[in-house]
Motif scaffolding. Structure first.
Motif, PDB file in Angstrom:
ATOM      1  N   ASN A 136       0.911  -1.266   0.053  1.00 52.45           N
ATOM      2  CA  ASN A 136       0.119   0.050   0.096  1.00 52.45           C
ATOM      3  C   ASN A 136       0.840   1.421   0.009  1.00 52.45           C
ATOM      4  O   ASN A 136       0.231   2.328   0.684  1.00 52.45           O
ATOM      5  CB  ASN A 136      -0.924  -0.125   1.131  1.00 52.45           C
ATOM      6  CG  ASN A 136      -1.879  -1.115   1.081  1.00 52.45           C
ATOM      7  OD1 ASN A 136      -2.474  -1.403   0.209  1.00 52.45           O
ATOM      8  ND2 ASN A 136      -2.006  -1.914   2.292  1.00 52.45           N
ATOM      9  N   ALA A 137       2.114   1.218  -0.405  1.00 48.10           N
ATOM     10  CA  ALA A 137       3.059   2.183  -0.464  1.00 48.10           C
ATOM     11  C   ALA A 137       2.402   3.489  -1.201  1.00 48.10           C
ATOM     12  O   ALA A 137       1.719   3.243  -2.220  1.00 48.10           O
ATOM     13  CB  ALA A 137       4.444   1.661  -0.886  1.00 48.10           C
ATOM     14  N   SER A 138       2.945   4.662  -1.172  1.00 39.05           N
ATOM     15  CA  SER A 138       2.692   5.704  -1.860  1.00 39.05           C
ATOM     16  C   SER A 138       3.971   6.429  -2.459  1.00 39.05           C
ATOM     17  O   SER A 138       5.005   6.398  -1.789  1.00 39.05           O
ATOM     18  CB  SER A 138       1.910   7.001  -1.143  1.00 39.05           C
ATOM     19  OG  SER A 138       1.811   7.881  -1.899  1.00 39.05           O
ATOM     20  N   VAL A 139       3.942   6.505  -3.816  1.00 37.86           N
ATOM     21  CA  VAL A 139       5.031   7.237  -4.513  1.00 37.86           C
ATOM     22  C   VAL A 139       4.787   8.566  -5.010  1.00 37.86           C
ATOM     23  O   VAL A 139       3.835   8.708  -5.903  1.00 37.86           O
ATOM     24  CB  VAL A 139       5.824   6.460  -5.603  1.00 37.86           C
ATOM     25  CG1 VAL A 139       7.035   6.923  -6.075  1.00 37.86           C
ATOM     26  CG2 VAL A 139       6.202   5.079  -5.196  1.00 37.86           C
ATOM     27  N   VAL A 140       5.638   9.848  -4.565  1.00 35.33           N
ATOM     28  CA  VAL A 140       5.375  11.149  -5.022  1.00 35.33           C
ATOM     29  C   VAL A 140       6.346  11.644  -6.011  1.00 35.33           C
ATOM     30  O   VAL A 140       7.545  11.504  -5.460  1.00 35.33           O
ATOM     31  CB  VAL A 140       4.827  11.968  -3.920  1.00 35.33           C
ATOM     32  CG1 VAL A 140       4.569  13.316  -4.186  1.00 35.33           C
ATOM     33  CG2 VAL A 140       3.640  11.464  -3.336  1.00 35.33           C
ATOM     34  N   THR A 141       6.258  12.292  -6.960  1.00 39.87           N
ATOM     35  CA  THR A 141       7.172  13.037  -7.732  1.00 39.87           C
ATOM     36  C   THR A 141       6.755  14.414  -7.925  1.00 39.87           C
ATOM     37  O   THR A 141       5.496  14.763  -7.524  1.00 39.87           O
ATOM     38  CB  THR A 141       7.640  12.236  -9.041  1.00 39.87           C
ATOM     39  OG1 THR A 141       8.785  12.939  -9.400  1.00 39.87           O
ATOM     40  CG2 THR A 141       6.488  12.572  -9.978  1.00 39.87           C
ATOM     41  N   LEU A 142       7.611  15.220  -8.183  1.00 33.65           N
ATOM     42  CA  LEU A 142       7.421  16.731  -8.424  1.00 33.65           C
ATOM     43  C   LEU A 142       7.362  17.301 -10.013  1.00 33.65           C
ATOM     44  O   LEU A 142       8.291  16.871 -10.833  1.00 33.65           O
ATOM     45  CB  LEU A 142       8.329  17.548  -7.716  1.00 33.65           C
ATOM     46  CG  LEU A 142       8.195  17.325  -6.407  1.00 33.65           C
ATOM     47  CD1 LEU A 142       9.305  17.904  -5.460  1.00 33.65           C
ATOM     48  CD2 LEU A 142       6.817  18.089  -5.724  1.00 33.65           C
ATOM     49  N   SER A 143       6.313  18.097 -10.334  1.00 37.80           N
ATOM     50  CA  SER A 143       6.295  18.710 -11.827  1.00 37.80           C
ATOM     51  C   SER A 143       5.982  19.975 -11.610  1.00 37.80           C
ATOM     52  O   SER A 143       6.198  20.804 -10.569  1.00 37.80           O
ATOM     53  CB  SER A 143       5.222  17.718 -12.654  1.00 37.80           C
ATOM     54  OG  SER A 143       5.215  18.247 -13.868  1.00 37.80           O
ATOM     55  N   VAL A 144       5.582  20.529 -12.618  1.00 32.50           N
ATOM     56  CA  VAL A 144       5.173  22.053 -12.715  1.00 32.50           C
ATOM     57  C   VAL A 144       3.764  22.315 -13.381  1.00 32.50           C
ATOM     58  O   VAL A 144       3.510  21.275 -14.287  1.00 32.50           O
ATOM     59  CB  VAL A 144       6.089  22.840 -13.482  1.00 32.50           C
ATOM     60  CG1 VAL A 144       7.372  23.054 -12.844  1.00 32.50           C
ATOM     61  CG2 VAL A 144       6.437  22.145 -14.841  1.00 32.50           C
ATOM     62  N   PRO A 145       3.071  23.306 -13.022  1.00 32.02           N
ATOM     63  CA  PRO A 145       1.583  23.386 -13.626  1.00 32.02           C
ATOM     64  C   PRO A 145       1.586  23.702 -14.987  1.00 32.02           C
ATOM     65  O   PRO A 145       0.601  23.952 -15.868  1.00 32.02           O
ATOM     66  CB  PRO A 145       1.010  24.596 -12.674  1.00 32.02           C
ATOM     67  CG  PRO A 145       2.155  24.986 -11.724  1.00 32.02           C
ATOM     68  CD  PRO A 145       3.252  24.309 -12.071  1.00 32.02           C
ATOM     69  N   PHE A 146       2.726  24.027 -15.859  1.00 29.30           N
ATOM     70  CA  PHE A 146       2.753  24.485 -17.203  1.00 29.30           C
ATOM     71  C   PHE A 146       3.337  23.521 -18.127  1.00 29.30           C
ATOM     72  O   PHE A 146       4.071  23.914 -19.037  1.00 29.30           O
ATOM     73  CB  PHE A 146       3.215  25.856 -17.327  1.00 29.30           C
ATOM     74  CG  PHE A 146       4.388  26.182 -16.392  1.00 29.30           C
ATOM     75  CD1 PHE A 146       4.389  26.849 -15.076  1.00 29.30           C
ATOM     76  CD2 PHE A 146       5.766  25.542 -16.562  1.00 29.30           C
ATOM     77  CE1 PHE A 146       5.340  27.302 -14.344  1.00 29.30           C
ATOM     78  CE2 PHE A 146       6.584  25.999 -15.896  1.00 29.30           C
ATOM     79  CZ  PHE A 146       6.669  26.830 -14.767  1.00 29.30           C
ATOM     80  N   THR A 147       2.823  22.212 -18.049  1.00 27.91           N
ATOM     81  CA  THR A 147       3.494  21.146 -18.931  1.00 27.91           C
ATOM     82  C   THR A 147       2.749  21.232 -20.446  1.00 27.91           C
ATOM     83  O   THR A 147       3.189  20.722 -21.277  1.00 27.91           O
ATOM     84  CB  THR A 147       3.372  19.780 -18.424  1.00 27.91           C
ATOM     85  OG1 THR A 147       2.095  19.595 -17.998  1.00 27.91           O
ATOM     86  CG2 THR A 147       4.502  19.942 -17.286  1.00 27.91           C
ATOM     87  N   LYS A 161       9.100  17.202 -17.962  1.00 28.58           N
ATOM     88  CA  LYS A 161       7.997  17.072 -16.955  1.00 28.58           C
ATOM     89  C   LYS A 161       6.721  16.643 -17.112  1.00 28.58           C
ATOM     90  O   LYS A 161       6.069  15.661 -16.712  1.00 28.58           O
ATOM     91  CB  LYS A 161       7.659  18.516 -16.243  1.00 28.58           C
ATOM     92  CG  LYS A 161       8.904  18.960 -15.290  1.00 28.58           C
ATOM     93  CD  LYS A 161       9.295  18.078 -13.961  1.00 28.58           C
ATOM     94  CE  LYS A 161      10.256  18.697 -13.195  1.00 28.58           C
ATOM     95  NZ  LYS A 161      10.623  17.945 -12.068  1.00 28.58           N
ATOM     96  N   ALA A 162       6.530  17.034 -18.541  1.00 31.39           N
ATOM     97  CA  ALA A 162       5.315  16.171 -19.093  1.00 31.39           C
ATOM     98  C   ALA A 162       5.655  14.857 -19.218  1.00 31.39           C
ATOM     99  O   ALA A 162       4.561  14.006 -19.020  1.00 31.39           O
ATOM    100  CB  ALA A 162       4.882  16.830 -20.407  1.00 31.39           C
ATOM    101  N   ALA A 163       6.606  14.291 -19.762  1.00 27.62           N
ATOM    102  CA  ALA A 163       6.858  12.829 -19.768  1.00 27.62           C
ATOM    103  C   ALA A 163       6.805  12.287 -18.464  1.00 27.62           C
ATOM    104  O   ALA A 163       6.735  11.227 -18.319  1.00 27.62           O
ATOM    105  CB  ALA A 163       8.419  12.671 -20.519  1.00 27.62           C
ATOM    106  N   LEU A 164       7.351  13.041 -17.276  1.00 31.07           N
ATOM    107  CA  LEU A 164       7.302  12.590 -16.015  1.00 31.07           C
ATOM    108  C   LEU A 164       6.070  12.194 -15.498  1.00 31.07           C
ATOM    109  O   LEU A 164       5.577  11.038 -15.112  1.00 31.07           O
ATOM    110  CB  LEU A 164       8.099  13.695 -15.115  1.00 31.07           C
ATOM    111  CG  LEU A 164       8.037  13.117 -13.564  1.00 31.07           C
ATOM    112  CD1 LEU A 164       8.742  11.897 -13.298  1.00 31.07           C
ATOM    113  CD2 LEU A 164       8.551  14.272 -12.614  1.00 31.07           C
ATOM    114  N   GLU A 165       4.825  13.267 -15.872  1.00 29.48           N
ATOM    115  CA  GLU A 165       3.529  13.161 -15.462  1.00 29.48           C
ATOM    116  C   GLU A 165       2.876  11.932 -15.973  1.00 29.48           C
ATOM    117  O   GLU A 165       2.049  11.162 -15.767  1.00 29.48           O
ATOM    118  CB  GLU A 165       2.795  14.520 -16.024  1.00 29.48           C
ATOM    119  CG  GLU A 165       3.384  15.775 -14.952  1.00 29.48           C
ATOM    120  CD  GLU A 165       2.489  17.054 -15.276  1.00 29.48           C
ATOM    121  OE1 GLU A 165       1.618  16.821 -15.827  1.00 29.48           O
ATOM    122  OE2 GLU A 165       3.008  17.876 -14.598  1.00 29.48           O
TER     123      GLU A 165
END
Length: 272
Positions: A136-147, A161-165
């Motif tokens: 039940n783990a959770s993984v979080v990463t960071l992007s920006v609102p303007f991809t 970052k779009a590729a990351l999302e």
């Protein structure tokens, strides 16, 4: 029992560089809630710097561009910890040493390096640690609102970052075949970190982003850390494969009245 239910949980925190780092603030939030953080930094040089302000921390170094270092990282951590409850992926890199260039002039080697460090590393680390990630783990990463909009100042990092999302969505689907591990993105507004400060025209970008928020006040690193902490907790169990925008309304307020008035006054010299 607290709302977040983080007592005794263990998290990998990947990407602390200094006290301004989002990862550092998120780790402090997690620890305040009773969680244990295992820190992963780029190299031994950064490790020594980080140890100066987190002296008792469990810190490992790993250059995510090198497969053998990721494998060694897993070996070293799995020897000490048979289970981890989540991971914060907070690493990104783009080579702007030659200054900001038009997007079509982006060099292949620079773009691929940015993809490797900023995007593929999430896939690689998730795969490497899948056997000790709690179901039940959770993984979080960071992007920006303007991809999805062109922000020239951000250079080629927005497409990265779009590729990351997109990768987060596919990781959520892929891991669902054998676990309940969740993957989410926090799309954070421009905030004062060392990596952000390396962007061309960062000051202009930061001030403009602040002017577009509904509250007319910049996002603080602590606020992003709070969102990350929630997403890493079991209380966010219904959220998976999502990009959570934390920008105080910036991206939906592009035609802010005050900003438009300033523009017209400067552009045509009249008072609107």
């Amino acid at each position: 029992m607290s709302f977040l239910q983080l007592e005794g949980k263990k998290f990998l925190i990947v990407g602390v560089f200094n006290k301004k780092s989002i990862a550092y603030h998120a780790a402090k939030c997690l620890e305040q809630e009773g969680a244990e953080c295992i820190y992963v930094v780029k190299d031994d040089g950064v490790k020594e710097k980080v140890r100066q302000f987190i002296p008792d921390a469990n810190i490992f170094s790993c250059n995510v561009e090198k497969q053998d270092e990721i494998e060694n990282l897993y070996r070293d951590i799995s020897t000490l910890h048979t289970k981890i409850d989540g991971m914060l992926h907070s690493i990104a890199f783009a080579n702007f040493s030659e200054g900001l260039k038009p997007f079509h002039e982006t060099k292949k080697k620079d773009f691929l390096q940015a993809i490797d460090i900023s995007c593929y590393s999430l896939i690689n680390l998730s795969y490497a640690f899948k056997d000790i990630l709690d179901k039940n783990a959770s993984v979080v990463t960071l992007s920006v609102p303007f991809t999805k909009i062109a922000v020239e100042t951000y250079g080629y990092m927005a497409p990265v970052k779009a590729a990351l999302e997109s990768s987060v969505v596919y990781l959520a689907q892929s891991f669902s075949q054998f676990s309940q591990v969740r993957f989410n993105v926090v799309s954070a507004n421009v905030i004062k970190t060392s990596s952000a400060a390396g962007l061309p025209d960062y000051i202009k970008l930061s001030l403009y982003a602040e002017s577009l928020t509904f509250r007319k006040k910049a996002i603080e690193t602590k606020e992003i850390a709070n969102v990350i902490t929630f997403l890493l907790s079991g209380s966010s169990s219904a959220i998976n494969g999502q990009s959570v925008v934390a920008d105080a309304g910036m991206i939906v307020n592009l035609f802010d009245r005050e900003v438009l008035e300033i523009f017209y006054k400067n552009k045509i010299g009249i008072d609107t």
